[in-house]
Design an enzyme around this catalytic site. Structure first.
Site, PDB file in Angstrom:
ATOM      1  N   ASN A 134     -26.100  87.934  43.662  1.00 32.75           N
ATOM      2  CA  ASN A 134     -25.123  87.861  44.763  1.00 32.75           C
ATOM      3  C   ASN A 134     -23.773  88.430  44.337  1.00 32.75           C
ATOM      4  OD1 ASN A 134     -27.073  86.513  46.220  1.00 32.75           O
ATOM      5  ND2 ASN A 134     -26.202  84.476  45.911  1.00 32.75           N
ATOM      6  N   GLU A 139     -10.112  75.371  52.674  1.00 34.95           N
ATOM      7  CA  GLU A 139      -8.705  75.177  52.277  1.00 34.95           C
ATOM      8  C   GLU A 139      -8.139  76.424  51.591  1.00 34.95           C
ATOM      9  OE1 GLU A 139      -6.982  72.599  53.104  1.00 34.95           O
ATOM     10  OE2 GLU A 139      -8.796  71.775  53.995  1.00 34.95           O
ATOM     11  N   GLY A 144     -13.214  75.961  49.414  1.00 34.94           N
ATOM     12  CA  GLY A 144     -13.812  76.111  50.745  1.00 34.94           C
ATOM     13  C   GLY A 144     -12.790  76.556  51.772  1.00 34.94           C
ATOM     14  N   ASN A 189     -32.682  85.420  42.165  1.00 37.23           N
ATOM     15  CA  ASN A 189     -33.640  84.493  42.789  1.00 37.23           C
ATOM     16  C   ASN A 189     -34.143  85.029  44.110  1.00 37.23           C
ATOM     17  OD1 ASN A 189     -33.201  82.485  40.829  1.00 37.23           O
ATOM     18  ND2 ASN A 189     -31.553  81.538  42.016  1.00 37.23           N
ATOM     19  N   GLY A 211     -19.075  81.409  47.243  1.00 39.56           N
ATOM     20  CA  GLY A 211     -18.474  81.412  45.899  1.00 39.56           C
ATOM     21  C   GLY A 211     -18.819  82.702  45.168  1.00 39.56           C
ATOM     22  N   ASP A 212     -20.024  83.194  45.365  1.00 38.97           N
ATOM     23  CA  ASP A 212     -20.437  84.432  44.690  1.00 38.97           C
ATOM     24  C   ASP A 212     -19.640  85.625  45.221  1.00 38.97           C
ATOM     25  OD1 ASP A 212     -22.308  82.917  43.337  1.00 38.97           O
ATOM     26  OD2 ASP A 212     -23.831  83.212  44.886  1.00 38.97           O
ATOM     27  N   ASN A 233     -15.506  75.453  41.662  1.00 32.56           N
ATOM     28  CA  ASN A 233     -15.089  74.809  42.904  1.00 32.56           C
ATOM     29  C   ASN A 233     -14.588  73.417  42.505  1.00 32.56           C
ATOM     30  OD1 ASN A 233     -17.341  73.160  42.588  1.00 32.56           O
ATOM     31  ND2 ASN A 233     -18.579  74.270  44.085  1.00 32.56           N
ATOM     32  N   GLY A 258     -27.657  83.735  55.127  1.00 34.51           N
ATOM     33  CA  GLY A 258     -28.090  84.288  53.840  1.00 34.51           C
ATOM     34  C   GLY A 258     -26.902  84.520  52.934  1.00 34.51           C
TER      35      GLY A 258
HETATM   36  O1  RIB Z   1     -24.705  80.656  45.050  1.00 34.04           O
HETATM   37  C1  RIB Z   1     -25.775  80.759  45.944  1.00 34.04           C
HETATM   38  C2  RIB Z   1     -27.049  80.977  45.205  1.00 34.04           C
HETATM   39  O2  RIB Z   1     -27.333  79.826  44.446  1.00 34.04           O
HETATM   40  C3  RIB Z   1     -28.246  81.193  46.083  1.00 34.04           C
HETATM   41  O3  RIB Z   1     -28.436  82.529  46.443  1.00 34.04           O
HETATM   42  C4  RIB Z   1     -29.380  80.599  45.276  1.00 34.04           C
HETATM   43  O4  RIB Z   1     -30.224  81.553  44.735  1.00 34.04           O
HETATM   44  C5  RIB Z   1     -28.709  79.754  44.197  1.00 34.04           C
HETATM   45  O5  RIB Z   1     -28.910  80.289  42.979  1.00 34.04           O
END
Ligand code: RIB
Length: 305
Positions: free
Chosen positions: A43, A224, A222, A11, A251-252, A183, A287
Protein backbone atom coordinates in the site's frame (compact mmCIF):
# COMPACT_ATOMS: atom_id res chain seq x y z
CA UNK A 1 12.41 11.37 -10.38
CA UNK A 2 13.07 10.75 -6.69
CA UNK A 3 13.59 7.15 -5.62
CA UNK A 4 11.58 5.43 -2.89
CA UNK A 5 12.33 1.92 -1.63
CA UNK A 6 9.66 0.16 0.40
CA UNK A 7 10.69 -2.85 2.49
CA UNK A 8 7.54 -4.53 3.69
CA UNK A 9 4.49 -6.71 3.46
CA UNK A 10 2.29 -7.69 0.55
CA UNK A 11 -1.14 -9.21 1.25
CA UNK A 12 -4.29 -10.26 -0.49
CA UNK A 13 -7.05 -8.47 1.44
CA UNK A 14 -10.30 -10.41 1.79
CA UNK A 15 -12.65 -7.51 2.45
CA UNK A 16 -15.89 -8.67 4.03
CA UNK A 17 -18.57 -6.00 4.32
CA UNK A 18 -20.83 -6.54 7.34
CA UNK A 19 -23.30 -4.39 9.27
CA UNK A 20 -21.38 -5.02 12.48
CA UNK A 21 -18.46 -7.11 13.75
CA UNK A 22 -19.71 -10.57 14.89
CA UNK A 23 -19.65 -11.32 18.61
CA UNK A 24 -17.75 -14.37 19.90
CA UNK A 25 -19.66 -17.55 18.98
CA UNK A 26 -21.99 -15.67 16.62
CA UNK A 27 -22.56 -16.32 12.90
CA UNK A 28 -23.53 -13.31 10.82
CA UNK A 29 -24.59 -12.97 7.20
CA UNK A 30 -22.24 -10.57 5.42
CA UNK A 31 -23.17 -8.11 2.66
CA UNK A 32 -20.34 -8.55 0.14
CA UNK A 33 -16.80 -9.89 -0.24
CA UNK A 34 -14.00 -8.46 -2.38
CA UNK A 35 -10.45 -9.61 -3.05
CA UNK A 36 -8.34 -6.43 -2.99
CA UNK A 37 -4.59 -6.02 -3.00
CA UNK A 38 -3.08 -4.75 0.22
CA UNK A 39 -0.39 -5.25 2.82
CA UNK A 40 1.08 -2.19 4.50
CA UNK A 41 4.25 -2.34 2.40
CA UNK A 42 2.50 -2.73 -0.94
CA UNK A 43 0.00 0.00 0.00
CA UNK A 44 2.76 2.45 0.88
CA UNK A 45 4.52 1.64 -2.38
CA UNK A 46 1.36 2.37 -4.39
CA UNK A 47 0.74 5.60 -2.45
CA UNK A 48 4.22 6.93 -3.29
CA UNK A 49 4.04 5.74 -6.90
CA UNK A 50 0.69 7.48 -7.55
CA UNK A 51 2.41 10.72 -6.47
CA UNK A 52 4.98 10.29 -9.23
CA UNK A 53 7.95 8.84 -7.39
CA UNK A 54 10.09 5.97 -8.71
CA UNK A 55 9.23 3.13 -6.37
CA UNK A 56 10.86 -0.25 -5.77
CA UNK A 57 9.32 -2.84 -3.49
CA UNK A 58 11.37 -5.34 -1.49
CA UNK A 59 9.33 -8.16 0.06
CA UNK A 60 8.08 -11.67 -0.33
CA UNK A 61 4.99 -13.41 -1.74
CA UNK A 62 4.15 -17.08 -2.21
CA UNK A 63 4.42 -18.72 -5.64
CA UNK A 64 0.63 -18.90 -5.91
CA UNK A 65 -2.35 -17.20 -7.53
CA UNK A 66 -2.53 -14.38 -4.98
CA UNK A 67 1.21 -13.74 -5.26
CA UNK A 68 1.01 -13.60 -9.06
CA UNK A 69 -1.97 -11.24 -8.93
CA UNK A 70 -0.20 -8.89 -6.51
CA UNK A 71 2.96 -8.74 -8.63
CA UNK A 72 0.98 -8.12 -11.83
CA UNK A 73 -1.01 -5.36 -10.14
CA UNK A 74 2.03 -3.59 -8.67
CA UNK A 75 3.81 -3.84 -11.99
CA UNK A 76 0.82 -2.24 -13.72
CA UNK A 77 0.89 0.55 -11.13
CA UNK A 78 4.48 1.23 -12.26
CA UNK A 79 6.29 -0.21 -9.26
CA UNK A 80 9.55 -2.12 -9.74
CA UNK A 81 8.84 -5.60 -8.31
CA UNK A 82 12.08 -7.30 -9.38
CA UNK A 83 13.12 -7.42 -5.72
CA UNK A 84 9.93 -9.12 -4.52
CA UNK A 85 10.80 -12.77 -3.99
CA UNK A 86 8.26 -15.47 -4.92
CA UNK A 87 8.79 -18.33 -2.49
CA UNK A 88 7.38 -21.75 -3.35
CA UNK A 89 7.67 -23.09 0.20
CA UNK A 90 4.98 -20.81 1.59
CA UNK A 91 1.79 -18.91 0.69
CA UNK A 92 1.04 -15.24 0.06
CA UNK A 93 0.08 -13.15 3.10
CA UNK A 94 -3.64 -12.75 3.68
CA UNK A 95 -5.59 -10.10 5.58
CA UNK A 96 -9.21 -10.79 6.45
CA UNK A 97 -10.86 -7.42 6.86
CA UNK A 98 -14.29 -7.05 8.45
CA UNK A 99 -15.51 -3.70 7.23
CA UNK A 100 -18.51 -1.98 8.78
CA UNK A 101 -19.89 1.48 7.96
CA UNK A 102 -17.99 2.89 10.94
CA UNK A 103 -14.60 1.17 10.91
CA UNK A 104 -12.85 -2.14 10.35
CA UNK A 105 -11.11 -5.05 12.13
CA UNK A 106 -8.27 -6.95 10.49
CA UNK A 107 -6.77 -10.41 11.03
CA UNK A 108 -3.47 -10.94 9.18
CA UNK A 109 -1.91 -14.30 8.30
CA UNK A 110 1.64 -13.27 7.37
CA UNK A 111 2.63 -16.29 5.21
CA UNK A 112 5.44 -15.24 2.88
CA UNK A 113 5.90 -11.90 4.67
CA UNK A 114 7.74 -13.86 7.38
CA UNK A 115 10.30 -14.80 4.70
CA UNK A 116 11.29 -11.17 4.08
CA UNK A 117 14.75 -11.69 5.53
CA UNK A 118 17.98 -9.83 6.17
CA UNK A 119 19.40 -11.84 3.26
CA UNK A 120 16.87 -10.18 0.96
CA UNK A 121 18.13 -6.80 2.17
CA UNK A 122 21.74 -7.85 1.47
CA UNK A 123 20.75 -8.95 -2.03
CA UNK A 124 19.30 -5.48 -2.65
CA UNK A 125 21.88 -3.33 -0.96
CA UNK A 126 22.79 -1.35 -4.10
CA UNK A 127 19.19 -0.52 -4.67
CA UNK A 128 18.82 0.79 -1.13
CA UNK A 129 22.04 2.78 -1.42
CA UNK A 130 20.78 4.56 -4.52
CA UNK A 131 17.39 5.50 -3.03
CA UNK A 132 16.37 8.90 -1.66
CA UNK A 133 14.24 7.38 1.07
CA UNK A 134 13.34 3.98 2.55
CA UNK A 135 9.99 3.21 4.18
CA UNK A 136 9.32 0.17 6.32
CA UNK A 137 6.66 -1.14 8.74
CA UNK A 138 6.16 -3.99 11.21
CA UNK A 139 4.36 -6.66 9.17
CA UNK A 140 7.66 -8.36 8.35
CA UNK A 141 10.24 -9.79 10.81
CA UNK A 142 11.47 -7.09 13.17
CA UNK A 143 15.15 -8.01 12.59
CA UNK A 144 14.66 -7.27 8.88
CA UNK A 145 13.09 -3.90 9.68
CA UNK A 146 15.98 -3.07 11.98
CA UNK A 147 18.58 -4.16 9.43
CA UNK A 148 16.94 -2.33 6.50
CA UNK A 149 16.87 0.90 8.53
CA UNK A 150 20.53 0.43 9.50
CA UNK A 151 21.69 -0.22 5.93
CA UNK A 152 19.76 2.80 4.65
CA UNK A 153 20.98 5.13 7.37
CA UNK A 154 24.63 4.03 7.00
CA UNK A 155 24.39 4.93 3.35
CA UNK A 156 22.87 8.36 3.87
CA UNK A 157 19.37 7.33 2.79
CA UNK A 158 16.49 8.94 4.72
CA UNK A 159 14.23 6.53 6.60
CA UNK A 160 10.61 6.31 7.74
CA UNK A 161 9.48 3.69 10.24
CA UNK A 162 5.73 3.21 10.32
CA UNK A 163 5.36 1.19 13.57
CA UNK A 164 2.24 -0.67 12.44
CA UNK A 165 0.69 -2.99 13.39
CA UNK A 166 1.26 -1.97 17.02
CA UNK A 167 4.25 -3.77 18.49
CA UNK A 168 6.62 -3.02 21.31
CA UNK A 169 9.84 -1.72 19.73
CA UNK A 170 13.13 -1.04 21.43
CA UNK A 171 15.34 2.02 21.15
CA UNK A 172 17.80 0.09 18.96
CA UNK A 173 15.42 0.16 16.01
CA UNK A 174 14.74 3.87 16.51
CA UNK A 175 18.41 4.79 16.20
CA UNK A 176 18.16 4.54 12.44
CA UNK A 177 14.66 5.92 11.90
CA UNK A 178 14.57 9.57 10.81
CA UNK A 179 10.78 9.65 11.04
CA UNK A 180 8.37 7.51 13.04
CA UNK A 181 4.65 7.62 12.30
CA UNK A 182 2.51 5.84 14.90
CA UNK A 183 -1.23 6.33 15.26
CA UNK A 184 -2.44 7.09 18.79
CA UNK A 185 -2.70 3.41 19.82
CA UNK A 186 0.74 2.62 18.46
CA UNK A 187 2.17 5.65 20.21
CA UNK A 188 0.81 4.42 23.57
CA UNK A 189 2.82 1.24 23.11
CA UNK A 190 5.93 3.10 22.01
CA UNK A 191 5.93 5.52 24.94
CA UNK A 192 4.64 2.81 27.33
CA UNK A 193 1.96 5.10 28.80
CA UNK A 194 -1.79 4.96 28.62
CA UNK A 195 -3.15 8.05 26.92
CA UNK A 196 -6.68 9.05 27.76
CA UNK A 197 -6.91 12.64 26.65
CA UNK A 198 -5.41 15.24 24.42
CA UNK A 199 -3.42 16.87 27.20
CA UNK A 200 -1.67 13.59 28.09
CA UNK A 201 -1.01 12.87 24.42
CA UNK A 202 0.67 16.25 23.96
CA UNK A 203 2.70 15.89 27.16
CA UNK A 204 3.91 12.40 26.16
CA UNK A 205 4.72 13.51 22.63
CA UNK A 206 6.88 16.37 23.94
CA UNK A 207 8.63 14.03 26.42
CA UNK A 208 9.24 11.40 23.80
CA UNK A 209 10.53 13.85 21.20
CA UNK A 210 12.85 15.37 23.77
CA UNK A 211 14.39 11.96 24.50
CA UNK A 212 14.66 10.94 20.82
CA UNK A 213 15.96 14.01 19.10
CA UNK A 214 17.22 12.17 16.01
CA UNK A 215 13.83 10.68 15.17
CA UNK A 216 11.01 12.98 14.15
CA UNK A 217 7.73 11.87 15.73
CA UNK A 218 4.49 12.28 13.79
CA UNK A 219 1.31 10.94 15.38
CA UNK A 220 -1.56 10.29 12.95
CA UNK A 221 -4.94 10.96 14.53
CA UNK A 222 -7.60 10.01 11.99
CA UNK A 223 -10.08 12.78 11.29
CA UNK A 224 -8.34 15.06 13.81
CA UNK A 225 -5.31 15.29 11.50
CA UNK A 226 -1.67 14.67 12.45
CA UNK A 227 0.53 16.08 15.17
CA UNK A 228 4.25 16.72 15.59
CA UNK A 229 6.48 18.56 18.03
CA UNK A 230 8.18 21.82 17.23
CA UNK A 231 10.04 24.04 19.71
CA UNK A 232 8.73 21.99 22.62
CA UNK A 233 5.08 22.40 21.59
CA UNK A 234 2.69 20.11 19.73
CA UNK A 235 1.45 21.31 16.35
CA UNK A 236 -1.54 19.69 14.70
CA UNK A 237 -2.35 19.94 11.02
CA UNK A 238 -6.09 19.36 10.61
CA UNK A 239 -7.41 16.80 8.15
CA UNK A 240 -9.70 17.88 5.31
CA UNK A 241 -13.35 16.79 5.58
CA UNK A 242 -14.37 13.96 3.25
CA UNK A 243 -17.15 11.36 2.98
CA UNK A 244 -15.65 8.18 4.45
CA UNK A 245 -16.18 4.88 2.62
CA UNK A 246 -13.29 2.77 3.92
CA UNK A 247 -10.47 3.78 6.28
CA UNK A 248 -8.28 0.77 5.38
CA UNK A 249 -4.92 1.98 4.08
CA UNK A 250 -5.28 5.60 5.24
CA UNK A 251 -2.14 5.30 7.38
CA UNK A 252 -0.30 3.71 4.46
CA UNK A 253 -1.29 6.54 2.13
CA UNK A 254 -0.03 8.98 4.76
CA UNK A 255 3.37 7.26 4.85
CA UNK A 256 3.75 7.06 1.06
CA UNK A 257 2.85 10.74 0.75
CA UNK A 258 5.07 11.66 3.69
CA UNK A 259 8.02 10.16 1.81
CA UNK A 260 7.13 12.30 -1.20
CA UNK A 261 7.04 15.48 0.88
CA UNK A 262 10.33 14.68 2.62
CA UNK A 263 12.33 13.93 -0.51
CA UNK A 264 10.92 16.99 -2.21
CA UNK A 265 12.07 19.17 0.70
CA UNK A 266 8.67 20.49 1.77
CA UNK A 267 8.53 22.33 5.10
CA UNK A 268 7.46 20.20 8.06
CA UNK A 269 3.98 21.76 8.08
CA UNK A 270 3.56 21.14 4.36
CA UNK A 271 4.87 17.57 4.60
CA UNK A 272 2.20 16.79 7.19
CA UNK A 273 -0.55 18.74 5.44
CA UNK A 274 0.22 17.09 2.10
CA UNK A 275 0.37 13.57 3.59
CA UNK A 276 -2.79 14.14 5.64
CA UNK A 277 -4.69 15.35 2.59
CA UNK A 278 -3.59 12.28 0.60
CA UNK A 279 -4.72 10.04 3.48
CA UNK A 280 -8.11 11.78 3.71
CA UNK A 281 -8.71 11.38 -0.02
CA UNK A 282 -7.80 7.69 0.17
CA UNK A 283 -10.72 6.84 2.49
CA UNK A 284 -13.34 7.93 -0.02
CA UNK A 285 -13.24 4.58 -1.88
CA UNK A 286 -13.48 0.91 -0.90
CA UNK A 287 -10.15 -0.91 -0.44
CA UNK A 288 -6.74 0.14 0.79
CA UNK A 289 -5.40 1.30 -2.57
CA UNK A 290 -8.44 2.25 -4.68
CA UNK A 291 -8.75 5.79 -3.34
CA UNK A 292 -5.04 6.63 -3.17
CA UNK A 293 -4.73 9.98 -4.95
CA UNK A 294 -2.45 11.23 -7.70
CA UNK A 295 -0.22 14.27 -7.19
CA UNK A 296 -2.74 16.48 -9.04
CA UNK A 297 -5.59 15.28 -6.81
CA UNK A 298 -3.66 16.07 -3.64
CA UNK A 299 -2.56 19.46 -4.96
CA UNK A 300 -6.16 20.35 -5.83
CA UNK A 301 -7.17 19.72 -2.22
CA UNK A 302 -4.14 21.00 -0.33
CA UNK A 303 -2.80 24.49 -0.75
CA UNK A 304 0.82 24.65 0.42
CA UNK A 305 1.76 27.38 2.87
O1 RIB B 1 -2.87 -0.94 6.56
C1 RIB B 1 -3.85 -1.67 5.88
C2 RIB B 1 -3.35 -3.03 5.56
O2 RIB B 1 -3.15 -3.74 6.76
C3 RIB B 1 -4.30 -3.86 4.75
O3 RIB B 1 -4.16 -3.68 3.37
C4 RIB B 1 -4.01 -5.27 5.21
O4 RIB B 1 -3.33 -6.03 4.28
C5 RIB B 1 -3.22 -5.12 6.51
O5 RIB B 1 -1.95 -5.55 6.35
Amino acid sequence: MKKVVVVGSLNMDLVIEVNRIPKIGETLKGERMNYLIGGKGANQAVAACRLGDEVTMIGCVGKDTFGDKILKHLNEEGINVNSVKSDDTTFTGIATIFKTKVDNSIVVIPGANEFCSRKLIDENIDLIKSADILITQLEIPIETVEYALKVAKENGVKTILNPAPARDIGDEILKNADFITPNETEFELICRKSIEDNKTLEKEMINWQDKHQNTRLIVTRGKEGSSYVENNAVKTVKAITVKVTDTTGAGDTFNGALAHGIINNYSMENIIGFAGTAASLSVTKLGAQTGMPTLEEVKKNYIKN
